[in-house]
Design a protein around this motif. Structure first.
Motif: not given
Length: 247
Positions: A48-50, A81-83, A103-105
């Motif tokens: 989901d967040l890559n 971190s990921g987008t 989203v950036s996570s």
């Protein structure tokens, strides 16, 4: 002359595991999976967040006040971190992020462990010991929408006891050795924790190099039966280390 060289080599190789202080500095190429949850459905950290793979530092200090006794301290800061453009609607900490929202996570886990180890088997060419101690874990998850500007984060902190075993066996010349460690604990309604590593090492009397594979599964959540909020990262990957020893 040959006899003297043989005696020197015999003494050097016979005491390879009888050190006083050992410092290990590692570079871990860590990949993250697992979930983040603060809603009805868990959010997959990778799908989901890559969240991307990261190189992270892992350090350990082992002090031997006596032959069979060790004091171990280790720790690492994990930060991923990921987008990603969402393929489904997710809810985290009261915020809803819709399909196609970008989203950036960030997901982070701070880990520090200190404990005592007693070597049931202690030889010049290897050892096997049982260890116990306490760990501090702080996990944080954050999500930011590039479309709406909404952002939210949540942290969970816990101290927990850990128990496990550790070994090293020297199997050949050049201080060739196999070593490994595993420890964990069930946290009851708050989750569970497991960490394990296996390495192949070689080098010199005071400096050794090793390569291996490390795995960590930290399930930290609130003690609730329905929709417990928390973070459950599974972190794994190859790890490369250098060890410095004082005798």
């Amino acid at each position: 002359m040959r006899l003297l060289a043989f005696l020197v080599l015999t003494v050097a190789f016979s005491q390879v595991d009888n050190f006083r202080v050992e410092v290990t500095a590692s570079a871990w190429h860590a990949a993250i999976a697992g979930t983040l949850q603060s809603g009805a459905l868990p959010i997959a950290l990778h799908n989901d967040l890559n969240l991307s793979d990261q190189w992270t530092f892992f350090g350990k200090l082992a002090f031997k006040p006596a032959r069979r006794h060790r004091i171990n301290v280790e720790g690492s800061p994990y930060d991923f971190s990921g987008t990603n453009a969402l393929l489904r609607t997710i809810t985290f900490n009261g915020r809803t992020y819709s399909v196609s929202d970008t989203v950036s996570s960030d997901a982070s886990l701070t880990y520090v462990f200190g404990g005592y180890q007693y070597d049931l088997i202690s030889r010049d060419r290897g050892h096997f010991g049982l260890e116990g101690g306490g760990a501090y874990l702080n996990g944080t998850g954050a999500i930011r929408s590039s479309t709406t500007g909404l952002s939210t984060s949540r942290s969970e902190t816990i101290g927990l006891p850990l128990a496990g075993a550790e070994f090293r066996v020297f199997v050949g010349p050049g201080h060739l050795n196999v070593n490994g460690e595993a420890k964990g604990m069930s946290l009851g309604g708050y989750g569970d924790y497991f960490q394990g590593v296996v390495n192949l090492g070689a080098g010199f009397h005071n400096v050794m190099f090793q390569a291996g594979y490390q795995y960590l599964n930290a399930n930290i959540h609130e003690n609730r039966s329905a929709n417990p909020a928390g973070i459950s990262p599974v972190i794994s990957g190859p790890i490369f280390s250098i060890q410095f020893r004082l005798f």
